[in-house]
Design a protein around this motif. Structure first.
Motif, mmCIF file in Angstrom:
data_model
loop_
_atom_site.group_PDB
_atom_site.id
_atom_site.type_symbol
_atom_site.label_atom_id
_atom_site.label_comp_id
_atom_site.label_asym_id
_atom_site.label_seq_id
_atom_site.Cartn_x
_atom_site.Cartn_y
_atom_site.Cartn_z
ATOM 1 N N LEU A 26 37.711 42.800 38.082
ATOM 2 C CA LEU A 26 36.410 43.467 38.032
ATOM 3 C C LEU A 26 35.688 43.218 36.714
ATOM 4 O O LEU A 26 34.456 43.188 36.665
ATOM 5 C CB LEU A 26 36.585 44.973 38.242
ATOM 6 C CG LEU A 26 37.012 45.407 39.651
ATOM 7 C CD1 LEU A 26 37.425 46.872 39.653
ATOM 8 C CD2 LEU A 26 35.894 45.170 40.652
ATOM 9 N N ASP A 27 36.445 43.004 35.651
ATOM 10 C CA ASP A 27 35.863 42.726 34.343
ATOM 11 C C ASP A 27 35.405 41.279 34.198
ATOM 12 O O ASP A 27 34.861 40.903 33.155
ATOM 13 C CB ASP A 27 36.866 43.058 33.230
ATOM 14 C CG ASP A 27 37.111 44.552 33.104
ATOM 15 O OD1 ASP A 27 36.267 45.321 33.583
ATOM 16 O OD2 ASP A 27 38.154 44.946 32.538
ATOM 17 N N GLY A 28 35.672 40.473 35.225
ATOM 18 C CA GLY A 28 35.238 39.080 35.188
ATOM 19 C C GLY A 28 36.188 38.148 34.460
ATOM 20 O O GLY A 28 35.786 37.046 34.072
ATOM 21 N N THR A 70 46.724 48.046 39.483
ATOM 22 C CA THR A 70 45.472 48.619 39.000
ATOM 23 C C THR A 70 44.925 47.821 37.821
ATOM 24 O O THR A 70 43.720 47.544 37.742
ATOM 25 C CB THR A 70 45.684 50.087 38.583
ATOM 26 O OG1 THR A 70 46.177 50.832 39.698
ATOM 27 C CG2 THR A 70 44.381 50.705 38.109
ATOM 28 N N GLU A 71 45.810 47.437 36.921
ATOM 29 C CA GLU A 71 45.389 46.657 35.750
ATOM 30 C C GLU A 71 44.877 45.285 36.175
ATOM 31 O O GLU A 71 43.884 44.788 35.638
ATOM 32 C CB GLU A 71 46.550 46.512 34.776
ATOM 33 C CG GLU A 71 46.961 47.825 34.103
ATOM 34 C CD GLU A 71 48.214 47.684 33.263
ATOM 35 O OE1 GLU A 71 48.837 46.597 33.330
ATOM 36 O OE2 GLU A 71 48.565 48.632 32.547
ATOM 37 N N ARG A 72 45.559 44.675 37.136
ATOM 38 C CA ARG A 72 45.127 43.354 37.598
ATOM 39 C C ARG A 72 43.769 43.452 38.292
ATOM 40 O O ARG A 72 42.901 42.596 38.086
ATOM 41 C CB ARG A 72 46.163 42.767 38.558
ATOM 42 C CG ARG A 72 45.795 41.402 39.103
ATOM 43 C CD ARG A 72 46.897 40.779 39.916
ATOM 44 N NE ARG A 72 48.018 40.360 39.078
ATOM 45 C CZ ARG A 72 49.023 39.608 39.536
ATOM 46 N NH1 ARG A 72 49.035 39.206 40.792
ATOM 47 N NH2 ARG A 72 49.996 39.264 38.734
ATOM 48 N N ALA A 131 37.929 50.654 43.922
ATOM 49 C CA ALA A 131 37.448 50.719 42.536
ATOM 50 C C ALA A 131 36.012 51.189 42.419
ATOM 51 O O ALA A 131 35.595 51.678 41.382
ATOM 52 C CB ALA A 131 37.615 49.364 41.859
ATOM 53 N N GLY A 132 35.241 51.028 43.480
ATOM 54 C CA GLY A 132 33.842 51.424 43.375
ATOM 55 C C GLY A 132 33.049 50.949 44.572
ATOM 56 O O GLY A 132 33.579 50.314 45.483
ATOM 57 N N PRO A 133 31.769 51.234 44.598
ATOM 58 C CA PRO A 133 30.899 50.832 45.721
ATOM 59 C C PRO A 133 30.732 49.322 45.772
ATOM 60 O O PRO A 133 30.141 48.725 44.879
ATOM 61 C CB PRO A 133 29.575 51.540 45.425
ATOM 62 C CG PRO A 133 29.590 51.763 43.937
ATOM 63 C CD PRO A 133 31.027 51.969 43.558
ATOM 64 N N GLN A 134 31.289 48.701 46.796
ATOM 65 C CA GLN A 134 31.249 47.250 46.914
ATOM 66 C C GLN A 134 29.865 46.654 47.167
ATOM 67 O O GLN A 134 29.598 45.532 46.746
ATOM 68 C CB GLN A 134 32.229 46.781 47.998
ATOM 69 C CG GLN A 134 33.679 47.028 47.652
ATOM 70 C CD GLN A 134 34.073 46.430 46.323
ATOM 71 O OE1 GLN A 134 33.915 45.239 46.088
ATOM 72 N NE2 GLN A 134 34.571 47.269 45.418
ATOM 73 N N PRO A 135 28.946 47.348 47.888
ATOM 74 C CA PRO A 135 27.625 46.742 48.091
ATOM 75 C C PRO A 135 26.927 46.342 46.804
ATOM 76 O O PRO A 135 26.134 45.403 46.784
ATOM 77 C CB PRO A 135 26.860 47.864 48.818
ATOM 78 C CG PRO A 135 27.915 48.611 49.561
ATOM 79 C CD PRO A 135 29.095 48.609 48.642
ATOM 80 N N ALA A 136 27.253 47.028 45.714
ATOM 81 C CA ALA A 136 26.644 46.681 44.430
ATOM 82 C C ALA A 136 27.129 45.327 43.937
ATOM 83 O O ALA A 136 26.491 44.694 43.098
ATOM 84 C CB ALA A 136 26.954 47.757 43.395
#
Length: 332
Positions: A14-16, A7-9, A49-54
């Motif tokens: 996701l944080d770039g 999860t951390e990785r 983690a979230g909506p990928q289309p975004a």
């Protein structure tokens, strides 16, 4: 690796975090079974983690024969995109030696200006002698780059010839780079890679080569008119265009045409349709690869495979009959 660590990785990607992205790509490229389990867990964590289309990036595949100037074009094109405030990732597939298995992986050296940009990321990957111009895990690398927030992903293929078509299965737009005076008009109507290109870019349209480049572009433009109309093309596509990566001429026009093509495909529902078809093809390929892997991992199948291989080499069985026997063992 614990679920918390996964999860951390995933969150770091996701944080770039560029270092986390590099480590994640290294993980998915690893052939070690334990690493594969971790890689799948990481991809699942990113999906959840979230909506990928975004976070869907525009994937642009680029191919062409060796020496056509792919790296120079990608650097100039990438610098132009970065200058417009876009984040650009480059996945460059490098040919592997058939003897040692090694690759030079020198694309960062070739694209030294782009490599120094804060909003650009270049990742060379060995092809591992896989046919089709792209590496086995290039698809998953694009997923990671999308998750990391890159707007454009440029996928540079090995550059092997007219059968290099697999990149079209992982890209939204496919650019085929051609050199001036690369052959007669017949080259323009050959099937294979010509049929899947969305745009043919005649590079090196500068200096003494400019007149030849102009003639070559006209030849390809005429040839493209003879190809069968595709569902995913608006009027005027596919098309041929001129460019000079060194003089940075024609890049703005190419980018404008790419944007127009993508806008049309999205409005027509073709963008998502292509992504869905690509995911289904990816699934089939993973299943096929898994079945082949069983030949080396399952003791019974491996024994049958080696036994039939010996029979073929001794001339006691034909390759077709031996393959049927091994497949029968797989069914059992």
């Amino acid at each position: 690796m614990s679920a918390q660590t996964i999860t951390e990785r995933a969150q770091s990607v996701l944080d770039g975090d560029r270092r986390a992205l590099a480590r994640a790509i290294t993980l998915i490229e690893s052939a070690k079974p334990s690493h594969r389990v971790e890689a799948l867990a990481l991809l699942d964590a990113l999906r959840a983690a979230g909506p990928q289309p975004a976070r869907q990036a525009l994937r642009i595949g680029l191919s062409g024969t060796p020496g056509v100037g792919k790296s120079t074009f990608i650097e100039s094109f990438g610098m132009m995109l970065v200058g417009q405030g876009l984040r650009v990732a480059v996945l460059a597939v490098d040919p592997s030696s058939t003897r040692s298995g090694g690759s030079i992986l020198g694309d960062k050296t070739r694209m030294n200006l782009l490599a120094r940009e804060a909003n650009a990321y270049i990742r060379p990957t060995p092809s591992s002698n896989r046919l089709g111009g792209v590496a086995r895990r290039t698809r998953e690398a694009t997923i990671l780059c999308e998750a990391a927030g890159f707007d454009i992903i440029l996928i540079e293929t090995v550059g092997v010839g007219q059968s290099e078509t697999m990149v079209a299965g992982i890209s939204d737009v496919f650019l085929l780079l051609m050199a001036p005076a690369g052959g007669d008009e017949l080259q323009g109507v050959k099937r294979g890679i010509m049929e899947i290109a969305d745009m043919i870019v005649v590079n090196k349209a500068d200096g003494d080569l400019k007149p030849a480049a102009t003639r070559t572009c006209a030849d390809y433009a005429g040839a493209l008119m003879l190809l069968r109309k595709r569902e995913q093309d608006p009027e005027g596509f596919p098309k041929a265009m001129l460019a000079s990566a060194i003089e940075e001429n024609g890049l703005d026009a190419i980018w404008a045409e790419v944007q127009a093509l993508i806008a049309w495909r999205k409005s027509a529902g073709i963008w998502q349709k292509n992504r869905t078809a690509q995911a289904a093809a990816w699934f089939r390929e993973e299943v096929e690869a898994g079945l082949l892997a069983r030949l080396t991992e399952d003791f019974t199948l491996k024994s049958a495979f080696e036994r039939e291989m010996d029979a073929v080499q001794r001339g006691e069985s034909t390759p077709s009959a031996a393959a049927a026997t091994v497949l029968g063992a797989l069914k059992d």
